[in-house]
Design a protein around this motif. Structure first.
Motif: not given
Length: 365
Positions: A112-141
């Protein structure tokens, strides 16, 4: 005027987003597409100026018809299976909804949108869990953290994130993705830690805690999350990912202790609660903390999540407004004031399911 299609908009975060968007953008058209599975609820949209269409995100013909007939230019994709414990027991539904469902939406959006020149947005809501796990002193995701999902749920979300990225880079679809930390707040389905433990405390049921309870999560009030998503839609750069966090990195046991103390204080301040919830320890002058029970840890349980949301702060002007203390006080008040909402969900069959599957377990982050 924009026209939004919000998938999963009758669920917890989706319905809060619909409330936020319709209040701040009254001129926009909002259509909700939700299959109304166990976590979707028509009542979540009561009083909102949004149209609810009951249907499956995998139904490409339906999605295409909605995009055409409602002249949709913005798709905000919340619909997902999201409960880690459920993904361990039955991963197939997570692949079908989170991977195949997202791909179905992307195919329609591309057509419907790609290549049409029409302004559009597909926003995908995801999670921090995709990054796995951190140790107690690791920097944040950060947005540059390599993906390392450790559960079927997080793996399915990681796959959907990659599909969204690929459709931008391959087909030119205007996409954005946001990865959030643990949400809490009104309309939170009572299988997750905070709403389940509030309701268990009111009924005098155990508060089962995985392992030592020292798993750390960053807690994000759902209203702050919705503000962050709105900021991405308004100011986010196409093709980019933004982490949205709450700035409240806490071990689960501290969250539970805060909950117990808050319930005790609520009963002390309002004697009528003892009549409404006579099985609660607080109704009998006992501390809610007597319900805490430590149980075996969940398989593959990630130890720590933490979000670095400096990119969203710098580029989008985002910052959380709720501290955990103020946000939790508001959340507890909402559940005490909306007993009919959660009792409408917790019918006999669901209570039996909870007791069977989670009677001695924590359904948490």
């Amino acid at each position: 005027m924009a026209s939004l299609l919000v998938t999963g908009g009758a669920g917890f975060i989706g319905s809060n987003f619909v409330a936020h968007w319709t209040a701040t953008h009254p001129e926009d058209r909002v259509t909700v597409l939700d299959l109304l599975t166990y976590a979707g609820n028509r009542a979540n949209l009561d009083g909102m100026r949004a149209e609810l269409v009951v249907g499956d995100i995998r139904d490409e013909a339906l999605v295409a018809e909605l995009v055409d007939s409602r002249d949709v230019d913005t798709l905000v994709h919340f619909a997902a299976e999201s409960h880690v414990d459920r993904s361990i027991v039955g991963p197939d539904a997570f692949i079908e909804t989170n991977v195949l469902g997202t791909h179905a939406l992307l195919k329609v959006a591309r057509k419907k949108w790609a290549g049409t020149g029409r302004p559009h947005r597909f926003h995908h809501v995801s999670t921090d869990e995709v990054y796995g796990t951190l140790g107690p002193n690791d920097p944040a995701f950060s947005e540059e953290t390599p993906y390392a999902p450790n559960s079927p749920y997080s793996a399915s979300k990681a796959a959907s994130d990659h599909l969204v990225r690929a459709y931008h880079h391959t087909y030119g679809l205007h996409t954005t993705t946001s990865n959030c930390s643990n949400n809490y707040g009104p309309f939170h389905f009572p299988e997750k830690l905070i709403p389940l433990f509030i309701i268990n405390a009111l009924h005098g049921r155990n508060l089962p805690i995985y392992g030592d309870g020292m798993q750390v999560r960053d807690w994000l009030h759902v209203e702050d999350h919705c503000r962050g998503i709105a900021a991405v839609l308004k100011h986010g750069r196409v093709g980019e990912t933004y982490n949205i966090g709450g700035g409240a990195e806490l071990p689960n046991i501290r969250v539970i202790d805060t909950l117990c103390a808050a319930v005790d204080s609520a009963f002390a301040a309002n004697p009528a609660l003892a009549q409404r919830f006579p099985d609660a320890p607080a109704a009998k002058g006992l501390p809610t903390s007597t319900l805490k029970t430590f149980v075996a840890d969940r398989p593959g349980h990630d130890r720590r999540y933490a979000i670095d949301c400096r990119k969203a702060m710098t580029e989008l002007g985002y910052s959380p407004k709720h501290s955990f203390e103020s946000g939790f006080a508001q959340t507890l008040g909402w559940y005490l004031d909306h007993e009919s909402w959660w009792r409408g969900i917790l019918d006999g069959s669901y209570l039996e399911w909870v007791e069977t599957n989670y009677g001695n377990r924590q359904t948490a982050a």
